[in-house]
Write a protein that holds these residues in place. Structure first.
Motif, short mmCIF file in Angstrom:
data_model
loop_
_atom_site.label_atom_id
_atom_site.label_comp_id
_atom_site.label_asym_id
_atom_site.label_seq_id
_atom_site.Cartn_x
_atom_site.Cartn_y
_atom_site.Cartn_z
N GLY A 1 1.05 -1.22 0.00
CA GLY A 1 -0.13 0.02 0.03
C GLY A 1 1.04 1.28 0.07
N ILE A 2 2.16 1.04 0.26
CA ILE A 2 3.24 2.15 0.10
C ILE A 2 3.11 2.86 -1.13
CG2 ILE A 2 5.39 3.15 0.60
CD1 ILE A 2 5.58 0.85 2.76
N THR A 3 2.87 4.27 -1.24
CA THR A 3 2.86 4.89 -2.62
C THR A 3 4.35 5.38 -2.77
OG1 THR A 3 2.15 6.95 -1.57
CG2 THR A 3 0.58 5.47 -2.62
N SER A 4 4.57 6.29 -3.92
CA SER A 4 5.88 6.71 -4.28
C SER A 4 6.54 7.85 -2.92
CB SER A 4 5.68 7.72 -5.30
OG SER A 4 6.76 8.35 -5.77
N SER A 5 7.66 7.91 -2.90
CA SER A 5 8.24 8.69 -1.85
C SER A 5 8.12 10.24 -1.96
CB SER A 5 9.69 8.37 -1.59
OG SER A 5 10.26 8.58 -2.89
N SER A 6 7.57 10.34 -3.08
CA SER A 6 7.54 12.17 -3.41
C SER A 6 6.56 12.81 -2.56
CB SER A 6 7.43 12.22 -4.96
OG SER A 6 6.04 11.44 -5.22
N SER A 7 5.52 11.95 -2.36
CA SER A 7 4.40 12.53 -1.58
C SER A 7 4.38 12.37 0.09
CB SER A 7 2.99 11.84 -1.91
OG SER A 7 3.39 10.44 -1.74
N TYR A 8 5.71 11.97 0.59
CA TYR A 8 6.08 11.83 1.80
C TYR A 8 6.65 13.00 2.69
CZ TYR A 8 5.37 6.81 1.80
OH TYR A 8 4.88 5.42 1.64
N GLU A 9 6.22 13.60 3.80
CA GLU A 9 6.78 14.36 4.53
C GLU A 9 7.12 13.74 5.81
OE1 GLU A 9 3.84 17.49 5.30
OE2 GLU A 9 3.60 17.75 3.02
N ALA A 10 8.35 13.03 5.56
CA ALA A 10 8.73 12.24 6.72
C ALA A 10 10.42 12.26 6.87
CB ALA A 10 8.50 10.84 6.46
N PRO A 11 10.85 12.06 8.04
CA PRO A 11 12.24 11.74 8.05
C PRO A 11 13.12 11.28 6.90
CG PRO A 11 11.43 11.63 10.23
CD PRO A 11 10.34 11.44 9.26
N SER A 12 14.28 11.44 6.69
CA SER A 12 15.06 10.66 5.80
C SER A 12 15.19 9.24 5.96
CB SER A 12 16.26 11.39 5.46
OG SER A 12 17.18 11.24 6.55
N ILE A 13 15.26 8.99 7.36
CA ILE A 13 15.52 7.45 7.60
C ILE A 13 14.23 6.62 7.29
CG2 ILE A 13 14.99 7.77 9.98
CD1 ILE A 13 16.86 5.80 10.62
N ILE A 14 13.17 7.40 7.57
CA ILE A 14 11.86 6.48 7.22
C ILE A 14 11.62 6.25 5.72
CG2 ILE A 14 9.45 6.79 7.32
CD1 ILE A 14 10.49 6.41 10.03
N LEU A 15 11.97 7.32 5.07
CA LEU A 15 12.20 6.92 3.46
C LEU A 15 12.78 6.09 2.96
CD1 LEU A 15 12.01 10.95 2.55
CD2 LEU A 15 10.23 9.34 2.75
N GLU A 16 14.13 5.81 3.82
CA GLU A 16 15.01 4.72 3.49
C GLU A 16 14.33 3.57 3.58
OE1 GLU A 16 18.79 5.58 5.20
OE2 GLU A 16 19.07 7.56 3.96
N ILE A 17 13.92 3.34 4.90
CA ILE A 17 13.33 1.90 5.21
C ILE A 17 12.01 1.71 4.68
CG2 ILE A 17 12.10 0.94 7.31
CD1 ILE A 17 13.78 2.55 9.08
N LEU A 18 11.19 2.48 4.32
CA LEU A 18 9.90 2.04 3.63
C LEU A 18 10.18 1.75 2.13
CD1 LEU A 18 7.52 5.10 4.75
CD2 LEU A 18 7.28 2.55 5.40
N PRO A 19 9.48 0.44 1.62
CA PRO A 19 9.94 0.10 0.49
C PRO A 19 8.89 0.67 -0.61
CG PRO A 19 8.69 -1.60 1.52
CD PRO A 19 8.91 -0.70 2.59
N THR A 20 9.31 1.47 -1.62
CA THR A 20 8.43 2.27 -2.37
C THR A 20 8.53 1.86 -3.87
OG1 THR A 20 10.33 3.90 -2.75
CG2 THR A 20 8.52 4.51 -1.02
N GLU A 21 9.57 1.06 -4.15
CA GLU A 21 9.98 0.76 -5.38
C GLU A 21 9.50 -0.92 -5.54
OE1 GLU A 21 10.82 2.50 -7.80
OE2 GLU A 21 11.12 4.17 -6.51
#
Length: 213
Positions: free
Chosen positions: A147-167
């Motif tokens: 259910g995770i979408t593209s990281s471009s719409s995220y307002e989150a710490p960089s570490i969260i963006l690295e953990i979440l699988p968006t691809e």
């Protein structure tokens, strides 16, 4: 008459010897069983503390990730995952030894029956782990991951963006890892039920049978 008395004495002696042998065997069985059971109960307590701690850490981690994901589907998966871990903690607590505490003034046989019930509950808990733990966690995790979408719409710490699988590739890798992990957990628990609890249940059945005799 003398022969009859002699035969009676022999029969009584044989009966007494047999009874003493059964008593000695039962006492030894009880001692061996008590040692095995105490060792197993210590393992269960350590397991419960360890698993509960792991579940609490997972709840905090996925609660944090769920808070930052903007996808509604992923949030639903996160909430289901948290609920699955809470239910996991509940199941561990519901099968604790305290639920089957031996009451005062009960016969030895009744106390052993209570002990057997505790062991049966533990064996069932491990054998059915696929349905009450592995599948709910795996399905919830899949909903969260996919259910995770593209990281471009995220307002989150960089570490969260690295953990979440968006691809797609990372989603597939995480899905395979979770499938292997859940499969391993199921196999490990079923093996533990067979190796650790079934022999003890067999031992206690022998002791109860000896006491009835």
């Amino acid at each position: 008459l003398g022969n009859m008395e002699e035969q009676d004495l022999k029969s009584i002696w044989k009966c007494t010897s047999s009874q003493e042998e059964i008593t000695i065997n039962t006492t030894q069985l009880m001692k061996d069983f008590k040692c095995k059971m105490e060792r197993r109960e210590r393992i269960v307590r350590k397991r419960d503390y360890r698993e509960t701690l792991g579940a609490i850490i997972s709840i905090l981690m996925f609660g944090y990730l769920t808070y930052y994901t903007p996808s509604l589907v992923s949030k639903i998966g996160g909430f289901l995952l948290i609920a699955s871990y809470i239910y996991y903690i509940y199941k561990l607590r519901a099968n604790r030894k305290s639920k089957h505490t031996q009451e005062l003034f009960l016969s030895v046989e009744k106390q052993l029956e209570q002990q057997k019930q505790f062991m049966l509950n533990q064996a069932t808990l491990l054998s059915s782990v696929l349905y009450w733990m592995a599948l709910p966690i795996f399905i919830s995790c899949m909903i969260f991951i996919w259910g995770i979408t593209s990281s471009s719409s995220y307002e989150a710490p960089s570490i969260i963006l690295e953990i979440l699988p968006t691809e797609l590739r990372s989603k597939m890798i995480w899905s395979i890892i979770m499938a292997i992990f859940c499969g391993y957990i199921v196999w490990l628990n079923k093996r533990a039920a067979k190796i650790n609890w079934r022999p003890l249940i067999k031992d206690i059945d022998i002791i109860i049978d000896q006491l009835k005799k």
